[in-house]
Design a protein around this motif. Structure first.
Motif, PDB file in Angstrom:
ATOM      1  N   ALA A   1     -51.447   6.365 -44.662  1.00  0.00           N
ATOM      2  CA  ALA A   1     -51.893   5.046 -44.948  1.00  0.00           C
ATOM      3  C   ALA A   1     -53.544   5.375 -44.800  1.00  0.00           C
ATOM      4  CB  ALA A   1     -51.409   4.026 -43.487  1.00  0.00           C
ATOM      5  N   LEU A   2     -54.196   6.144 -44.034  1.00  0.00           N
ATOM      6  CA  LEU A   2     -55.645   6.170 -43.841  1.00  0.00           C
ATOM      7  C   LEU A   2     -56.146   6.505 -45.145  1.00  0.00           C
ATOM      8  CD1 LEU A   2     -58.261   5.641 -42.377  1.00  0.00           C
ATOM      9  CD2 LEU A   2     -58.027   7.962 -41.506  1.00  0.00           C
ATOM     10  N   ALA A   3     -55.479   7.722 -45.768  1.00  0.00           N
ATOM     11  CA  ALA A   3     -55.914   8.253 -47.155  1.00  0.00           C
ATOM     12  C   ALA A   3     -55.874   7.427 -48.270  1.00  0.00           C
ATOM     13  CB  ALA A   3     -55.008   9.489 -47.174  1.00  0.00           C
ATOM     14  N   ALA A   4     -54.587   6.482 -48.205  1.00  0.00           N
ATOM     15  CA  ALA A   4     -54.463   5.545 -49.078  1.00  0.00           C
ATOM     16  C   ALA A   4     -55.579   4.557 -49.443  1.00  0.00           C
ATOM     17  CB  ALA A   4     -53.152   4.987 -49.048  1.00  0.00           C
ATOM     18  N   ARG A   5     -56.064   4.126 -47.903  1.00  0.00           N
ATOM     19  CA  ARG A   5     -56.966   3.150 -47.837  1.00  0.00           C
ATOM     20  C   ARG A   5     -58.461   3.888 -48.631  1.00  0.00           C
ATOM     21  NH1 ARG A   5     -60.804   0.704 -48.848  1.00  0.00           N
ATOM     22  NH2 ARG A   5     -61.780  -1.133 -48.007  1.00  0.00           N
ATOM     23  N   LEU A   6     -58.621   5.106 -48.104  1.00  0.00           N
ATOM     24  CA  LEU A   6     -59.951   5.758 -48.656  1.00  0.00           C
ATOM     25  C   LEU A   6     -59.936   5.927 -50.041  1.00  0.00           C
ATOM     26  CD1 LEU A   6     -59.970   8.518 -45.849  1.00  0.00           C
ATOM     27  CD2 LEU A   6     -61.545   6.609 -45.984  1.00  0.00           C
ATOM     28  N   ASP A   7     -58.667   5.980 -50.621  1.00  0.00           N
ATOM     29  CA  ASP A   7     -58.632   6.261 -52.097  1.00  0.00           C
ATOM     30  C   ASP A   7     -58.600   4.889 -52.794  1.00  0.00           C
ATOM     31  OD1 ASP A   7     -58.367   8.941 -51.581  1.00  0.00           O
ATOM     32  OD2 ASP A   7     -56.380   9.122 -52.005  1.00  0.00           O
ATOM     33  N   SER A   8     -58.432   3.773 -52.124  1.00  0.00           N
ATOM     34  CA  SER A   8     -58.424   2.571 -52.798  1.00  0.00           C
ATOM     35  C   SER A   8     -59.641   2.083 -53.473  1.00  0.00           C
ATOM     36  CB  SER A   8     -58.034   1.398 -51.626  1.00  0.00           C
ATOM     37  OG  SER A   8     -58.045   0.244 -52.342  1.00  0.00           O
ATOM     38  N   PRO A   9     -59.335   1.602 -54.653  1.00  0.00           N
ATOM     39  CA  PRO A   9     -60.648   0.969 -55.415  1.00  0.00           C
ATOM     40  C   PRO A   9     -61.049  -0.457 -55.042  1.00  0.00           C
ATOM     41  CG  PRO A   9     -58.681   0.730 -56.749  1.00  0.00           C
ATOM     42  CD  PRO A   9     -58.209   1.623 -55.373  1.00  0.00           C
ATOM     43  N   ASP A  10     -60.296  -0.917 -53.987  1.00  0.00           N
ATOM     44  CA  ASP A  10     -60.554  -2.285 -53.510  1.00  0.00           C
ATOM     45  C   ASP A  10     -61.803  -2.301 -52.635  1.00  0.00           C
ATOM     46  OD1 ASP A  10     -58.398  -3.169 -54.682  1.00  0.00           O
ATOM     47  OD2 ASP A  10     -57.021  -3.054 -53.011  1.00  0.00           O
ATOM     48  N   PRO A  11     -62.675  -3.054 -53.003  1.00  0.00           N
ATOM     49  CA  PRO A  11     -64.130  -3.198 -52.083  1.00  0.00           C
ATOM     50  C   PRO A  11     -63.644  -3.927 -50.658  1.00  0.00           C
ATOM     51  CG  PRO A  11     -64.098  -5.143 -53.446  1.00  0.00           C
ATOM     52  CD  PRO A  11     -62.883  -4.393 -53.766  1.00  0.00           C
ATOM     53  N   PRO A  12     -64.324  -3.610 -49.587  1.00  0.00           N
ATOM     54  CA  PRO A  12     -65.735  -2.673 -49.766  1.00  0.00           C
ATOM     55  C   PRO A  12     -65.151  -1.126 -49.381  1.00  0.00           C
ATOM     56  CG  PRO A  12     -65.307  -3.602 -47.542  1.00  0.00           C
ATOM     57  CD  PRO A  12     -64.398  -4.383 -48.153  1.00  0.00           C
ATOM     58  N   ARG A  13     -65.915  -0.202 -50.067  1.00  0.00           N
ATOM     59  CA  ARG A  13     -65.523   1.149 -49.950  1.00  0.00           C
ATOM     60  C   ARG A  13     -65.475   1.765 -48.343  1.00  0.00           C
ATOM     61  NH1 ARG A  13     -67.224   6.575 -49.282  1.00  0.00           N
ATOM     62  NH2 ARG A  13     -66.347   7.967 -50.808  1.00  0.00           N
ATOM     63  N   ALA A  14     -64.565   2.512 -47.981  1.00  0.00           N
ATOM     64  CA  ALA A  14     -64.388   2.963 -46.812  1.00  0.00           C
ATOM     65  C   ALA A  14     -64.989   4.271 -46.497  1.00  0.00           C
ATOM     66  CB  ALA A  14     -63.014   3.039 -46.520  1.00  0.00           C
ATOM     67  N   TYR A  15     -65.678   4.336 -45.475  1.00  0.00           N
ATOM     68  CA  TYR A  15     -66.477   5.952 -45.182  1.00  0.00           C
ATOM     69  C   TYR A  15     -65.850   6.200 -44.117  1.00  0.00           C
ATOM     70  CZ  TYR A  15     -70.115   4.322 -48.465  1.00  0.00           C
ATOM     71  OH  TYR A  15     -70.879   4.015 -49.609  1.00  0.00           O
ATOM     72  N   LEU A  16     -65.351   7.582 -44.204  1.00  0.00           N
ATOM     73  CA  LEU A  16     -64.542   8.318 -43.072  1.00  0.00           C
ATOM     74  C   LEU A  16     -65.674   8.946 -42.239  1.00  0.00           C
ATOM     75  CD1 LEU A  16     -61.876   9.034 -41.605  1.00  0.00           C
ATOM     76  CD2 LEU A  16     -61.482  10.957 -43.330  1.00  0.00           C
ATOM     77  N   LEU A  17     -66.014   8.485 -41.024  1.00  0.00           N
ATOM     78  CA  LEU A  17     -67.112   9.026 -40.046  1.00  0.00           C
ATOM     79  C   LEU A  17     -66.492  10.005 -39.058  1.00  0.00           C
ATOM     80  CD1 LEU A  17     -69.433   5.927 -39.696  1.00  0.00           C
ATOM     81  CD2 LEU A  17     -69.216   7.610 -41.580  1.00  0.00           C
TER      82      LEU A  17
END
Length: 534
Positions: free
Chosen positions: A273-289
């Motif tokens: 699920a996290l990977a899907a959010r990271l790959d999503s074009p929907d704003p805002p962009r997610a940064y995996l820290l």
């Protein structure tokens, strides 16, 4: 996108621009990471096959060339992620500029000002007297200028960054840095100075060859940590799958193995699920820290780049939070950002889900402060890192804790200090102090809200429970006593919404312990206004 030093965004150009198209372009670049990694793995397999059936100098040269090609492919992955970051940040700033332009148009409509297709403002003679023309037009013209200036700056910066990326690809793309590396837990200010002393080529080498040394290091900019953690995400998924196979292969499988299978299954689902959010074009962009898959799993994810935002929210969730429901918790942070955009169009904000601690899973754990105390120093370092890596003027930083997370925030502020301009506590069982001044922030910047129907209102100090047990109360009455506390005392100190606590409060509707982010709850407005400094 022009990149010309003399080019300036025009009114019509900004009004008709499509930030979503730029964001989608960045996502398309990011999608190259998976096939690039697969091709690199294929080269490893080819080299292995080659060595098994061919020997001699020529075979050695061929194998070395395959290794070089694989290295080039591996180093391509951070580049495509960086391209996605640049285009996503350009899209976000373009959207902010458009929001400012819409606000200027709304102001013009209210004030009786006409705007032509070139963005020039003039008074509507049918609505504005001649002696009021200047005072009426000036604010509108200034607002239009502000919006166009932001769009122009965003355009130039993105073009420059992409141009530099392309130029670096021609030569000197990567270079091995000096051997000394800051270790985990280092002072973020020292880490920031170390990182600033590296060349771009050395930073790329570290991200590509030693992502573990960068991924969780507070004081490294969000963009680099995001690149490193995205490289590691696939490896973490493979680790979980390997653990799944080991547990599945044990016969007979006892309770421990079955519990392990359930944990790994939940972690894999959360990671997907996290990977899907990271790959999503929907704003805002997610940064995996940050990302860990051991135990309940941990992650740190930012929505929008916190190094570039004017306002940054760090959200610390409470009991039962883990990798398996990280995207749900991230959704709460997203709703605060959305409300910020409603209240302050054009303001650039970022929200971080900080789930880098072992949250309690059961009530007996949640009734103790050990896990909150253990989380204090990591949260302190993270906030210091945000201060150290921020571009330009310092951001307004707000740290918000929900439920047990409020104890984490309060304990960190009390014991270590937090680089924060405001603290927010929601549905709190107490924050480890009796008064707001003990949190090392001005009392006027300590905020709290508790819903009228939040069960946390019924808690009382655990020592009362022990007292009842000593007096021989029946177990059911003992539990009822724990959930029937009078006055302002909670499990971990005074209720932060009490007048005697010395902080400030904002209202919440009747949405229970987890409903503070409901779209109709006034608490959502309260959170957003604190983040914005309103």
């Amino acid at each position: 996108m022009t990149g010309s030093a003399s080019a300036r965004a025009g009114y019509a150009q900004l009004a008709t621009a499509d930030p979503a198209a730029w964001r989608a372009t960045g996502t398309a670049w990011a999608s190259l990471t998976r096939p690039t990694g697969q091709r690199a793995d294929e080269l490893v397999d080819s080299a292995t096959t080659l060595r098994s059936g061919w020997s001699g100098p020529a075979a050695g040269s061929a194998g070395a060339r395959l290794c070089d090609l694989r290295g080039e492919l591996v180093m391509l992955v951070p580049a495509v992620i960086e391209t996605d970051q640049i285009l996503a940040e350009f899209a976000a700033r373009l959207a902010a500029a458009q929001a400012r332009l819409r606000a200027a148009v709304a102001l013009a409509d209210t004030a009786g000002v006409l705007i032509d297709r070139w963005g020039r403002a003039r008074p509507d003679p049918s609505r504005v007297p001649a002696d009021r023309a200047g005072p009426t037009v000036v604010p509108v013209a200034a607002a239009i200028h502000d919006a166009l200036a932001l769009a122009t700056a965003a355009d130039r910066e993105a073009a420059d960054r992409l141009g530099q990326l392309a130029a670096d690809a021609g030569s000197g793309w990567v270079a091995r840095p000096p051997p000394d590396r800051p270790v985990a837990g280092s002072d973020p200010a020292l880490v920031s100075r170390w990182w600033a002393g590296l060349t771009p080529a050395q930073r790329r080498w570290l991200v590509g060859h030693e992502p573990e040394s960068v991924a969780g290091l507070d004081g490294v900019p969000a963009a680099a940590r995001d690149q490193a953690n995205r490289l590691l995400l696939g490896l973490r998924r493979e680790e979980l799958r390997a653990e799944w196979g080991q547990l599945l292969g044990r016969v007979p499988r006892g309770p421990a193995e079955l519990a392990g299978l359930r944990r790994v299954d939940a972690a894999l689902a959360g990671l997907d699920a996290l990977a899907a959010r990271l790959d999503s074009p929907d704003p805002p962009r997610a940064y995996l820290l940050g990302l860990e898959v051991g135990g309940e799993g941990r992650t740190v994810v930012a929505l929008g780049n916190p190094d570039r935002a004017a306002g940054v929210l760090t959200y610390v969730p409470g009991m039962t939070a883990g990798l398996d429901d990280a995207t749900d918790e991230l959704g709460r942070a997203a709703r605060v950002l959305s409300r910020c955009a409603d209240l302050a169009p054009g303001e650039e904000t970022s929200a971080v889900l900080w789930l880098d601690y072992d949250a309690p899973d059961f009530l007996p754990e949640a009734a103790r402060d050990g896990q909150a105390r253990a989380a204090g120093d990591p949260l302190h370092r993270f906030q210091e890192g945000l201060r150290a890596t921020h571009d330009g003027p310092a951001a307004r930083q707000t740290v918000l804790g929900h439920s047990y997370g409020s104890l984490v925030v309060g304990t960190a502020a009390r014991d270590h200090g937090l680089a924060a301009d405001a603290l927010v506590f929601l549905g709190s069982p107490g924050v480890g102090v009796a008064h707001a001044t003990e949190l090392n922030l001005p009392a006027g910047q300590v905020w709290a809200s508790t819903a009228p129907d939040d069960v946390i209102r019924l808690t009382r100090p655990p020592e009362d429970l022990a007292r009842q047990a000593v007096l021989g109360a029946a177990p059911v009455n003992t539990i009822a006593g724990l959930l029937a506390g009078p006055g302002d005392e909670r499990w971990f100190g005074r209720d932060p919404t009490a007048s005697t606590f010395g902080g400030r409060t904002f209202p919440s509707g009747r949405y229970g312990h987890t409903g503070y982010w409901h779209p109709d709850n006034p608490a959502l407005d309260g959170m957003a206004r604190v983040v914005l400094g309103q």
